[in-house]
Design an enzyme around this catalytic site. Structure first.
Site, mmCIF file in Angstrom:
data_model
loop_
_atom_site.group_PDB
_atom_site.id
_atom_site.type_symbol
_atom_site.label_atom_id
_atom_site.label_comp_id
_atom_site.label_asym_id
_atom_site.label_seq_id
_atom_site.Cartn_x
_atom_site.Cartn_y
_atom_site.Cartn_z
ATOM 1 N N GLU A 1 -17.891 -12.921 -2.988
ATOM 2 C CA GLU A 1 -17.547 -13.518 -1.702
ATOM 3 C C GLU A 1 -18.714 -13.385 -0.716
ATOM 4 O O GLU A 1 -19.045 -14.327 -0.002
ATOM 5 C CB GLU A 1 -16.263 -12.866 -1.153
ATOM 6 C CG GLU A 1 -15.868 -13.252 0.257
ATOM 7 C CD GLU A 1 -15.601 -14.733 0.462
ATOM 8 O OE1 GLU A 1 -15.613 -15.515 -0.505
ATOM 9 O OE2 GLU A 1 -15.393 -15.132 1.637
ATOM 10 N N CYS B 1 -12.043 -35.443 5.563
ATOM 11 C CA CYS B 1 -11.818 -36.497 6.543
ATOM 12 C C CYS B 1 -10.630 -36.134 7.411
ATOM 13 O O CYS B 1 -9.649 -35.572 6.939
ATOM 14 C CB CYS B 1 -11.587 -37.864 5.921
ATOM 15 S SG CYS B 1 -12.935 -38.444 4.913
ATOM 16 N N HIS C 1 -28.997 -7.509 -18.572
ATOM 17 C CA HIS C 1 -28.773 -8.451 -19.679
ATOM 18 C C HIS C 1 -29.365 -9.827 -19.361
ATOM 19 O O HIS C 1 -28.992 -10.817 -19.977
ATOM 20 C CB HIS C 1 -27.281 -8.535 -19.988
ATOM 21 C CG HIS C 1 -26.715 -7.218 -20.423
ATOM 22 N ND1 HIS C 1 -26.974 -6.681 -21.664
ATOM 23 C CD2 HIS C 1 -25.976 -6.301 -19.757
ATOM 24 C CE1 HIS C 1 -26.390 -5.493 -21.759
ATOM 25 N NE2 HIS C 1 -25.782 -5.235 -20.607
ATOM 26 N N LYS D 1 -13.947 -28.397 5.338
ATOM 27 C CA LYS D 1 -13.011 -27.280 5.257
ATOM 28 C C LYS D 1 -12.010 -27.418 4.117
ATOM 29 O O LYS D 1 -11.749 -26.474 3.403
ATOM 30 C CB LYS D 1 -12.284 -27.152 6.600
ATOM 31 C CG LYS D 1 -11.343 -25.971 6.698
ATOM 32 C CD LYS D 1 -12.108 -24.679 6.850
ATOM 33 C CE LYS D 1 -11.207 -23.468 6.884
ATOM 34 N NZ LYS D 1 -11.978 -22.256 6.567
ATOM 35 N N ARG E 1 -12.965 -31.003 9.127
ATOM 36 C CA ARG E 1 -12.564 -31.687 7.895
ATOM 37 C C ARG E 1 -13.667 -32.588 7.335
ATOM 38 O O ARG E 1 -13.535 -33.128 6.244
ATOM 39 C CB ARG E 1 -11.304 -32.528 8.152
ATOM 40 C CG ARG E 1 -10.126 -31.717 8.635
ATOM 41 C CD ARG E 1 -8.917 -32.598 8.805
ATOM 42 N NE ARG E 1 -8.482 -33.130 7.534
ATOM 43 C CZ ARG E 1 -7.667 -32.505 6.698
ATOM 44 N NH1 ARG E 1 -7.188 -31.328 7.007
ATOM 45 N NH2 ARG E 1 -7.316 -33.060 5.560
ATOM 46 N N GLU F 1 -23.543 -20.393 1.553
ATOM 47 C CA GLU F 1 -22.791 -21.454 2.222
ATOM 48 C C GLU F 1 -23.305 -21.740 3.636
ATOM 49 O O GLU F 1 -23.498 -22.892 4.010
ATOM 50 C CB GLU F 1 -21.332 -20.986 2.281
ATOM 51 C CG GLU F 1 -20.298 -21.964 2.683
ATOM 52 C CD GLU F 1 -18.891 -21.363 2.570
ATOM 53 O OE1 GLU F 1 -17.967 -22.148 2.446
ATOM 54 O OE2 GLU F 1 -18.711 -20.131 2.636
ATOM 55 N N TRP G 1 -15.949 -37.162 5.754
ATOM 56 C CA TRP G 1 -16.735 -36.446 4.739
ATOM 57 C C TRP G 1 -16.944 -37.471 3.628
ATOM 58 O O TRP G 1 -16.002 -37.876 2.960
ATOM 59 C CB TRP G 1 -15.974 -35.232 4.224
ATOM 60 C CG TRP G 1 -16.818 -34.365 3.322
ATOM 61 C CD1 TRP G 1 -17.660 -33.373 3.709
ATOM 62 C CD2 TRP G 1 -16.882 -34.414 1.893
ATOM 63 N NE1 TRP G 1 -18.259 -32.801 2.605
ATOM 64 C CE2 TRP G 1 -17.809 -33.415 1.473
ATOM 65 C CE3 TRP G 1 -16.268 -35.194 0.907
ATOM 66 C CZ2 TRP G 1 -18.109 -33.182 0.134
ATOM 67 C CZ3 TRP G 1 -16.582 -34.965 -0.426
ATOM 68 C CH2 TRP G 1 -17.498 -33.961 -0.795
ATOM 69 N N ASN H 1 -7.846 -41.024 4.945
ATOM 70 C CA ASN H 1 -8.270 -39.753 4.348
ATOM 71 C C ASN H 1 -7.744 -39.740 2.924
ATOM 72 O O ASN H 1 -6.537 -39.860 2.720
ATOM 73 C CB ASN H 1 -7.689 -38.581 5.157
ATOM 74 C CG ASN H 1 -7.862 -37.241 4.456
ATOM 75 O OD1 ASN H 1 -8.801 -37.067 3.681
ATOM 76 N ND2 ASN H 1 -6.979 -36.319 4.730
ATOM 77 N N GLY H 2 -8.645 -39.583 1.954
ATOM 78 C CA GLY H 2 -8.221 -39.565 0.555
ATOM 79 C C GLY H 2 -9.147 -40.421 -0.270
ATOM 80 O O GLY H 2 -10.262 -40.753 0.157
ATOM 81 N N LYS I 1 -20.766 -16.498 1.017
ATOM 82 C CA LYS I 1 -20.927 -16.643 2.473
ATOM 83 C C LYS I 1 -22.387 -16.933 2.814
ATOM 84 O O LYS I 1 -22.688 -17.812 3.609
ATOM 85 C CB LYS I 1 -20.482 -15.375 3.212
ATOM 86 C CG LYS I 1 -19.001 -15.099 3.231
ATOM 87 C CD LYS I 1 -18.221 -15.888 4.266
ATOM 88 C CE LYS I 1 -17.663 -17.159 3.696
ATOM 89 N NZ LYS I 1 -16.513 -17.117 2.884
HETATM 90 C C1 AGP Z 1 -15.191 -20.560 1.552
HETATM 91 O O1 AGP Z 1 -15.899 -20.103 2.622
HETATM 92 C C2 AGP Z 1 -15.110 -21.977 1.343
HETATM 93 N N1 AGP Z 1 -15.352 -22.800 2.396
HETATM 94 C C3 AGP Z 1 -14.424 -22.502 0.123
HETATM 95 O O2 AGP Z 1 -14.970 -21.860 -0.979
HETATM 96 C C4 AGP Z 1 -12.896 -22.426 0.074
HETATM 97 O O3 AGP Z 1 -12.480 -21.100 -0.040
HETATM 98 C C5 AGP Z 1 -12.394 -23.276 -1.110
HETATM 99 O O4 AGP Z 1 -12.793 -24.595 -0.926
HETATM 100 C C6 AGP Z 1 -10.910 -23.189 -1.308
HETATM 101 O O5 AGP Z 1 -10.216 -23.702 -0.224
HETATM 102 P P1 AGP Z 1 -8.667 -23.460 -0.057
HETATM 103 O O6 AGP Z 1 -8.467 -21.979 0.082
HETATM 104 O O7 AGP Z 1 -8.302 -24.203 1.187
HETATM 105 O O8 AGP Z 1 -7.992 -23.984 -1.275
#
Ligand code: AGP
Length: 613
Positions: free
Chosen positions: A485, A2, A508, A608, A27, A492, A75, A101-102, A489
């Site tokens: 990673e 948010c 395995h 984010k 956000r 995501e 969000w 926000n929270g 990506k």
């Molecule tokens: C990665 O592309 C993400 N959007 C997500 O995994 C992110 O890295 C994770 O939420 C951690 O966020 P931060 O680094 O702000 O703590």
């Protein structure tokens, strides 16, 4: 999660609020709304979905007059994304408006009490409870600041709040606890926002509010109060980066812009910290005595930041000979890990406000461990709370899928590794110098992974594979970390089911999932393990998998004997190789996402910064 923004001045507020929200949409983007004091009443407009819906609804803000107001991009946590659950929320009698926000943890109890006192609710949100609680006390005291204080004292959880009272024109109150909030000073106008880009067009002079702070302001005055409600001075800081850093600047998406910013960002992280050929970490206080007695390093983070930790395990252990354990923050906080004074806990977070990571930091401190945070957002909660902080200085990262923040976090891991290894004497001078030499060229080598030729090749492979239902990423050692990673990506932003495995682990269990046409991305850059990974590639090819190979230039001819689809990147020192290997995987996910018509920068269900548990 948010974003909130508030404006109080002489200009028409709505367009400024919408503009601010457009910078905060990363956000959360389930809904957006504004509330402006217009002709003596609190006028609200809100719409489910992207900000564009709200923008159209109120003609870019022109449809609502009034010179002060609050805005929100959501969000969803409490209640589905819907018009009714969107913020701002207005209290029952229409006198109080709130953006939040929270999370208010005790909202059910408060709601029940307020219902008994005659308040009516329309949404499923915790925020509507805040608005009504303030209004309840306002009805009793007829004093807006006092009502806010009284209500906030009853809230449990986290909150950044922007609050308006219909009866007190020209005044706004903002409160912060465990959710980010800044105050911006203008000339004859003032601002609040969840993050700097929302107000950077109007002011560079900001205060990062502390937990417990309350701000009461008009367009010409501001008073800060601390958690004990004592008046305090808060010294403003000047933001020294430019708004263009938070804009697309001709790129189609923030993600591709940020991918291309990596050489500059990595250079900005590394070069100020190498002086006369040696790593200098002014920001940290890790003495030789402390490091010599160090028994263990935990690396605690979430998502991509955690994958930096997984890479950090290989990198730090190899050079420093200290046991390193990467652990997800959401697990660490409840796992009762063994730690004490002889434990260093590295906390990695781009946003510096991830709820689990912050809680893990607090847990580590409670147990007497030393905490060192690697953070991008200056002034964020994690940066403030850790014993030491190393900023990544990547500049604002807007795309939900991290790229340049990941790369700069990794760069900090290299610096910390060299620093510790040198201090405790586990690295030979010749090796140290070889790494420094390559570190100083890392930005140029990342640029070589972003040439039009490489991009075209990746785009070609994206066209071949974008329709797959499943993907597997396999690699060994640091290549395994990069696979995690790369796989994240893809899932995501392209919504493809994807798993990452240590290549040797396939047989395995997971190999039973390989069938005709399954995509396997094989990463093979570690010299001593190349042949081993190739054996695993042959195993999946024999079972019908389509394999895309990622390797270094020196292996290109060799790998092509087994796999026709290959992208190779320049070679660097093995410790630094992950910084190059990740680039084609970022580009691959980006192009697959485009071809699948996904929203690259704002993938579904995500936000984010994850400020909820
Ligand atoms: C990665 O592309 C993400 N959007 C997500 O995994 C992110 O890295 C994770 O939420 C951690 O966020 P931060 O680094 O702000 O703590």
């Amino acid at each position: 999660m948010c974003g909130i923004v508030g404006y109080l001045g002489s200009r028409q507020a709505s367009p400024i609020l919408l503009d601010g929200l457009s910078k905060l949409e990363y956000r959360g983007y389930d809904s957006a709304g504004v509330c402006v004091m217009s002709d003596g009443v609190l006028k609200v407009a809100k719409a489910k979905g992207r900000l564009a819906n709200l923008f159209g609804m109120i003609d870019g803000g022109k449809a609502i007059t009034g010179t002060y107001g609050i805005g929100h991009t959501r969000w969803a946590t409490h209640g589905a994304p819907s018009d009714i659950n969107s913020h701002p929320h207005i209290a029952d009698a229409g006198r109080i408006a709130v953006v939040h926000n929270g999370i208010i943890e005790n909202y059910i109890k408060l709601k029940e009490e307020l219902i008994l006192k005659g308040k009516h609710f329309h949404s499923e949100t915790d925020t509507e409870v805040v608005a009504n609680l303030i209004e309840y006390y306002y009805d009793r005291f007829q004093d807006f600041p006092r009502a806010v204080r009284r209500a906030v004292a009853q809230l449990e959880g986290s909150y950044a709040l922007g609050i308006l009272c219909q009866d007190l024109p020209g005044t706004m109150i903002a409160v912060k606890k465990e959710s980010p909030l800044i105050f911006g000073f203008g000339e004859g106008e003032n601002f609040i926002a969840s993050d700097v880009p929302a107000i950077l067009k109007y002011t560079r002079k900001v205060v990062y509010l502390n937990d417990g702070d309350t701000v009461i302001f008009t367009k010409d005055s501001v008073r800060f109060y601390d958690a004990f409600n004592d008046p305090v001075e808060r010294v403003p800081e000047m933001i020294d980066w430019d708004i263009s850093a938070a804009e697309k600047c001709g790129y189609d998406h923030f993600m591709i812009k940020e991918i291309h910013e990596q050489p500059k960002a990595v250079k900005g992280t590394i070069s100020p910290r190498i002086r006369d050929g040696r790593v200098v970490l002014d920001d940290v206080n890790l003495t030789r005595e402390y490091l010599e007695n160090l028994k263990k390093i935990y690396i605690v983070a979430c998502g991509s930041s955690y994958y930096v930790g997984c890479l950090g395990k290989y990198i730090l252990e190899k050079a420093c000979r200290i046991p390193v354990e990467p652990i997800l923050a959401s697990e660490f906080r409840y796992a009762e890990p063994v730690m004490g004074k002889d434990t260093l806990v590295l906390i990695i977070s781009q946003s510096g406000e991830t709820a689990d990571t912050k809680a893990a930091l607090e847990e580590a401190k409670r147990h007497g461990a030393r905490t060192l945070a690697i953070v991008n957002v200056v002034g964020s909660a994690i940066a403030k709370e850790a014993d030491d902080v190393i900023y990544t200085w990547a500049g604002p990262e807007i795309a939900v899928a991290t790229t340049k923040a990941f790369s700069t976090q990794l760069s900090v891991i290299y610096l910390i590794t060299l620093h510790i290894a040198e201090m405790i004497g586990t690295i030979k001078e010749e090796e140290y110098q070889a790494i420094i030499c390559e570190l100083l060229k890392l930005d140029q080598k990342i640029s070589l992974c972003l040439t039009p030729e490489i991009t075209a090749k990746i785009r070609y492979y994206a066209e071949q594979y974008f329709k797959v239902h499943d993907a597997f990423f396999i690699g060994r050692n640091v290549d395994c970390g990069i696979c995690m990673e790369g796989s994240l990506k893809l899932k995501e932003i392209a919504y493809i089911h994807s798993e990452a495995y240590a290549a040797g682990e396939l047989k395995h269990g997971p190999i039973s999932l390989i069938e005709e046409g399954t995509l396997v991305v094989a990463v093979a850059t570690v010299d001593s393990l190349f042949e081993k990974t190739m054996s695993n590639v042959k195993e999946v090819r024999a079972r019908g998998a389509e394999v895309l190979g990622i390797t270094t230039e020196n292996f290109e001819t060799e790998i092509k004997k087994t796999i026709p689809s290959v992208v190779s990147v320049p070679k660097t020192h093995p410790m630094l190789q992950p910084s190059l290997t990740i680039v084609p995987l970022q580009l691959f996910a980006y192009h697959v996402s485009l071809l699948r018509d996904c929203d690259v920068d704002k993938p579904r269900n995500l936000a984010k910064s994850v400020t909820v548990e």
